[in-house]
Structures are given as structure tokens and as C-alpha cells.
Design an enzyme around this catalytic site. Structure first.
Site, PDB file in Angstrom:
ATOM      1  CG  ASP A  45       5.150  -9.028  -7.462  1.00 32.38           C
ATOM      2  OD1 ASP A  45       6.009  -8.118  -7.854  1.00 32.38           O
ATOM      3  OD2 ASP A  45       4.128  -9.149  -8.214  1.00 32.38           O
ATOM      4  NE  ARG A  55       8.438  -4.129  -7.078  1.00 34.12           N
ATOM      5  CZ  ARG A  55       7.619  -5.203  -7.485  1.00 34.12           C
ATOM      6  NH1 ARG A  55       6.772  -5.828  -6.774  1.00 34.12           N
ATOM      7  NH2 ARG A  55       7.883  -5.637  -8.725  1.00 34.12           N
TER       8      ARG A  55
HETATM    9  C1  LIG Z   1       5.746  -1.034  -8.885  1.00 35.34           C
HETATM   10  C2  LIG Z   1       5.007  -1.394  -7.838  1.00 35.34           C
HETATM   11  C3  LIG Z   1       4.990  -2.722  -7.190  1.00 35.34           C
HETATM   12  C4  LIG Z   1       4.267  -3.230  -6.209  1.00 35.34           C
HETATM   13  N1  LIG Z   1       4.409  -4.430  -5.520  1.00 35.34           N
HETATM   14  C5  LIG Z   1       3.631  -4.839  -4.700  1.00 35.34           C
HETATM   15  C6  LIG Z   1       3.824  -5.953  -3.941  1.00 35.34           C
HETATM   16  O1  LIG Z   1       4.677  -6.619  -4.292  1.00 35.34           O
HETATM   17  N2  LIG Z   1       3.133  -6.610  -2.849  1.00 35.34           N
HETATM   18  C7  LIG Z   1       2.415  -5.506  -2.262  1.00 35.34           C
HETATM   19  O2  LIG Z   1       1.814  -5.763  -1.600  1.00 35.34           O
HETATM   20  N3  LIG Z   1       2.105  -4.460  -2.823  1.00 35.34           N
HETATM   21  C8  LIG Z   1       2.711  -3.843  -4.114  1.00 35.34           C
HETATM   22  N4  LIG Z   1       2.374  -2.710  -4.688  1.00 35.34           N
HETATM   23  C9  LIG Z   1       1.313  -1.858  -4.277  1.00 35.34           C
HETATM   24  C10 LIG Z   1       1.600  -0.985  -3.119  1.00 35.34           C
HETATM   25  O3  LIG Z   1       1.721  -1.848  -1.898  1.00 35.34           O
HETATM   26  C11 LIG Z   1       0.569  -0.010  -2.763  1.00 35.34           C
HETATM   27  O4  LIG Z   1      -0.760  -0.661  -2.430  1.00 35.34           O
HETATM   28  C12 LIG Z   1       0.217   0.878  -3.964  1.00 35.34           C
HETATM   29  O5  LIG Z   1       1.195   1.398  -4.761  1.00 35.34           O
HETATM   30  C13 LIG Z   1      -0.421   2.161  -3.433  1.00 35.34           C
HETATM   31  O6  LIG Z   1       0.477   2.856  -2.441  1.00 35.34           O
HETATM   32  P1  LIG Z   1       1.168   4.193  -2.901  1.00 35.34           P
HETATM   33  O7  LIG Z   1       2.547   4.180  -2.142  1.00 35.34           O
HETATM   34  O8  LIG Z   1       1.353   4.593  -4.435  1.00 35.34           O
HETATM   35  O9  LIG Z   1       0.475   5.471  -2.071  1.00 35.34           O
HETATM   36  P2  LIG Z   1      -1.354   5.828  -2.125  1.00 35.34           P
HETATM   37  O10 LIG Z   1      -1.366   6.836  -1.242  1.00 35.34           O
HETATM   38  O11 LIG Z   1      -2.135   4.476  -2.216  1.00 35.34           O
HETATM   39  O12 LIG Z   1      -1.507   6.664  -3.545  1.00 35.34           O
HETATM   40  C14 LIG Z   1      -0.641   7.823  -3.691  1.00 35.34           C
HETATM   41  C15 LIG Z   1      -1.577   8.562  -4.701  1.00 35.34           C
HETATM   42  O13 LIG Z   1      -1.234   8.021  -5.897  1.00 35.34           O
HETATM   43  C16 LIG Z   1      -2.455   7.858  -6.786  1.00 35.34           C
HETATM   44  N5  LIG Z   1      -2.943   6.320  -7.134  1.00 35.34           N
HETATM   45  C17 LIG Z   1      -2.403   5.359  -6.398  1.00 35.34           C
HETATM   46  N6  LIG Z   1      -2.900   4.205  -6.780  1.00 35.34           N
HETATM   47  C18 LIG Z   1      -3.682   4.581  -7.798  1.00 35.34           C
HETATM   48  C19 LIG Z   1      -4.562   4.123  -8.891  1.00 35.34           C
HETATM   49  N7  LIG Z   1      -4.801   2.909  -8.709  1.00 35.34           N
HETATM   50  N8  LIG Z   1      -5.205   4.616  -9.811  1.00 35.34           N
HETATM   51  C20 LIG Z   1      -5.061   5.858  -9.894  1.00 35.34           C
HETATM   52  N9  LIG Z   1      -4.407   6.651  -8.982  1.00 35.34           N
HETATM   53  C21 LIG Z   1      -3.537   5.856  -8.011  1.00 35.34           C
HETATM   54  C22 LIG Z   1      -3.408   8.516  -6.021  1.00 35.34           C
HETATM   55  O14 LIG Z   1      -3.642   9.794  -6.628  1.00 35.34           O
HETATM   56  C23 LIG Z   1      -3.113   8.663  -4.653  1.00 35.34           C
HETATM   57  O15 LIG Z   1      -3.642   9.615  -3.909  1.00 35.34           O
HETATM   58  C24 LIG Z   1       3.185  -2.292  -5.754  1.00 35.34           C
HETATM   59  C25 LIG Z   1       3.096  -0.964  -6.072  1.00 35.34           C
HETATM   60  C26 LIG Z   1       3.970  -0.457  -7.104  1.00 35.34           C
HETATM   61  C27 LIG Z   1       3.978   0.996  -7.667  1.00 35.34           C
END
Ligand SMILES: Cc1cc2nc3c(=O)[nH]c(=O)nc-3n(C[C@H](O)[C@H](O)[C@H](O)COP(=O)(O)OP(=O)(O)OC[C@H]3O[C@@H](n4cnc5c(N)ncnc54)[C@H](O)[C@@H]3O)c2cc1C
Length: 302
Positions: free
Chosen positions: A125, A175
């Protein structure tokens, strides 16, 4: 975000732990490995792969990092014994990055080596920007030795385009995510459009170079944009995967599967569930608002 939800998010640290636990159940697979195994078995049964994560970060004592190393190895052994379709995600600050670089490198090497002996894969990560250089350095060192290690990169960091251009030279396994930590504007894009444009630009650089990427997002625009790039580069489903967090947007997860893509779910578990839960609830103010209403109005009508 409504004013009510904003207030709730700000006051989350005051919410009693059992209440946070109740509302964050959907994001966490339990405290111990057998519970997480059951969740992964269910996910595998509906066609999803998984990546298991032992919760915890920012360890400041070598003993605790050593315990985490053992736990990570146990997870890999558990995946093997239970024949799960899952790999392992790790955070380097769980394994000593805030203590000592060489100590961490050795811990991560032990995990990746154990994974290789079981024909499995380890994803590193990416944490906050103070760790980016060290994380990429450990990743690159190990990648020279092991094919079964990959790293996460964050599209909100301005530096990531250069990092990715450098990493694709070694056919890295990525990723791609937006990034979850609060970073200053000097080093990070702040506007959603900029972060999203960067995300898709980076995916395209990776596709063009023929490297593998896990597209980690729940954002409709990024899923649609990624679909377009997959079509443009005429990729087969084995050449990339989508990734989502446990408990988030099931309908989108199922649609992506129905569209013929591969999906991996990030399955966190462990006794350090509280920090992770608060982070997820902050990201999802609607859920935090529901939680507060349930507490405030629980006696209504009695
Ligand atoms: C598999 C995976 C691994 C990750 N690993 C890392 C990492 O190593 N380092 C790092 O900094 N970040 C990591 N992240 C987090 C990532 O960086 C984002 O902060 C997070 O995924 C939210 O961004 P988004 O692209 O989903 O868009 P967003 O615009 O935040 O979300 C899009 C939509 O998804 C839904 N949504 C998003 N989050 C949630 C929630 N918690 N509960 C309910 N609905 C929600 C909402 O409807 C939102 O409008 C990871 C995310 C995933 C999916």
C-alpha cells in the site's frame, strides 16, 4: 455534505467505540483470521478475488513490527491452506518504516519470500507523502529479486507521473488509487477533476507500457474512463483488474463483474479496526450521519 453530516464527521472521535464498531461492520471482516477467511470465501463464491490486509500502521516498536510480520505470514499460510483466491496487502509503517529502513526491508523481504514459496503475491500500500520515497525504494529493491510484489501509487500526487514513467521501465505491477491522506497543494492536486484526469493519464501510461494495474476506485467517471482505455488498448481481462474496498458500492462491483472484468476486494481485518473505521466513516458522511441519527433518535416512539 449536509451541515448535520459535517458536524457528525467532525465529532466522530467522541462517538463510543461500540457504536463505531456497529456501523463499520460492513467495512471490516472481523478481528481474527478465521472471520476474514469466511468473508473471502463468500467473495470468491460470487466471483471476486480478494486482497487481505491486517489492520495497523505507524508501528514505533520493533517487537510490534515483528508481530505484524508473523501475522502477515500466517495470513499467507491461511490463504494457501484454505485455497482462497486472495493475495496480501501490507503497509510499510506496520513493518517498521518509521523505525528503521533496513529492518523494514528485511521484514518485507521475508513476507514476499514466504508468498513466493506459496505462489502468492504481495501488494505494498502507499501511505502519506513522507513515506513515498522509502516505499518506492523498498519496492524497487525487492522487485529486482521477486516478480510477486507490486506497489500502490496515488493519482493526487504531482510526482506520480514521473514515478510511474520510471517504474514502467521495470514492468512494475501497480495499484492505481486517488490517495487518501491529506497532502499540501504544493505536492498534491486538490480538485476532483485534476485528480481524476491524473488517474486516467497514469492508467494510460501503464497500459501503453504493457504493465499490469489494479484500478482501485468506486468513482463512476473513473470506471467509465478506464473502460474506454481498456477498449482502446484492446486488453484482455487478465491484463488488469478492478479493485474496491469491502462494503462499498456492491451494485457497482456486481456490474463490473457482469461486464466481464475481474474484481478484487480489499478485505481488512484485525484488532486495530478503530482507526480504519473512522477513516471510512469520514469518507462516507452519509453513513456517519445515519449512525448519529440512530444514536440520537434511538428512543423515539417508545
Ligand atoms: C482497493 C483499494 C485500495 C486502496 N489502497 C490505497 C492505498 O494504498 N493508498 C491510499 O492512499 N489510498 C488507497 N485507497 C483509497 C483511495 O485512494 C481513495 O481514497 C478511495 O478509494 C476513495 O476514492 P474513489 O476513487 O473511490 O472516489 P470517491 O470519489 O471518493 O468515491 C466515489 C463514490 O464511491 C462511494 N464511496 C467511496 N468511498 C466510500 C465509503 N467509504 N463508503 C461508502 N461509499 C463510498 C461514494 O458513493 C462516492 O461518491 C484504496 C482504495 C481501494 C478501493
Amino acid at each position: 455534505m449536509s451541515l448535520f453530516n459535517k458536524v457528525v464527521v467532525k465529532t466522530l472521535p467522541l462517538v463510543p467505540k461500540p457504536v463505531v464498531r456497529y456501523f463499520s461492520k460492513r467495512y471490516i471482516a472481523g478481528e481474527y483470521l478465521p472471520e476474514a477467511v469466511k468473508v473471502v470465501q463468500h467473495l470468491n463464491g460470487i466471483g471476486c478475488m480478494a486482497t487481505m490486509d491486517v489492520l495497523g500502521e505507524s508501528v514505533t516498536e520493533k517487537d510490534l513490527a515483528g508481530n505484524m510480520l508473523t501475522e502477515c505470514q500466517n495470513v499467507l499460510t491461511g490463504i494457501h491452506n484454505e485455497k482462497l483466491d486472495s493475495n496480501l496487502s501490507i503497509k510499510l509503517t506496520q513493518l517498521g518504516l518509521d523505525i528503521d529502513y533496513d529492518f523494514t526491508l528485511k521484514n518485507v523481504r521475508d513476507i514476499v519470500e514466504h508468498a513466493r514459496s506459496l505462489d502468492n503475491f504481495v501488494r505494498i500500500d502507499m501511505e502519506d507523502s513522507s513515506t513515498t520515497d522509502k516505499t518506492l525504494s523498498i519496492y524497487k529493491t525487492l522487485r529486482e529479486e521477486f516478480p510477486n510484489v507490486g506497489v500502490a501509487v496515488q493519482s493526487y500526487l504531482r510526482r506520480t507521473e514521473n514515478d510511474v514513467k520510471d517504474l514502467v521501465k521495470e514492468h512494475s505491477n501497480f495499484r492505481m488509487c486517488k490517495g487518501i491522506y491529506v497532502e499540501p497543494e504544493k505536492i498534491a492536486f486538490k480538485k476532483r477533476e485534476e485528480i481524476n484526469a491524473s488517474f486516467l493519464r497514469l492508467i494510460e501510461i501503464i497500459f501503453e507500457a504493457g504493465s499490469y494495474v489494479g484500478i482501485a476506485t468506486h468513482d463512476d467517471d473513473l470506471i467509465t474512463g478506464s473502460y474506454r482505455l481498456i477498449e482502446k488498448y484492446n486488453l484482455k481481462p487478465e491484463q488488469y483488474e478492478f479493485q474496491m474496498l469491502l462494503g462499498v458500492r456492491h451494485e457497482m462491483r456486481d456490474r463490473i463483474l457482469r461486464d466481464g472484468h475481474r474484481m478484487r476486494i480489499y478485505v481488512p481485518f484485525g484488532t486495530y479496526w478503530y482507526q480504519y473505521s473512522v477513516r471510512r466513516l469520514k469518507e462516507n458522511p452519509k453513513m456517519a450521519g445515519t449512525m448519529a441519527k440512530a444514536i440520537l433518535f434511538r428512543n423515539k416512539g417508545k
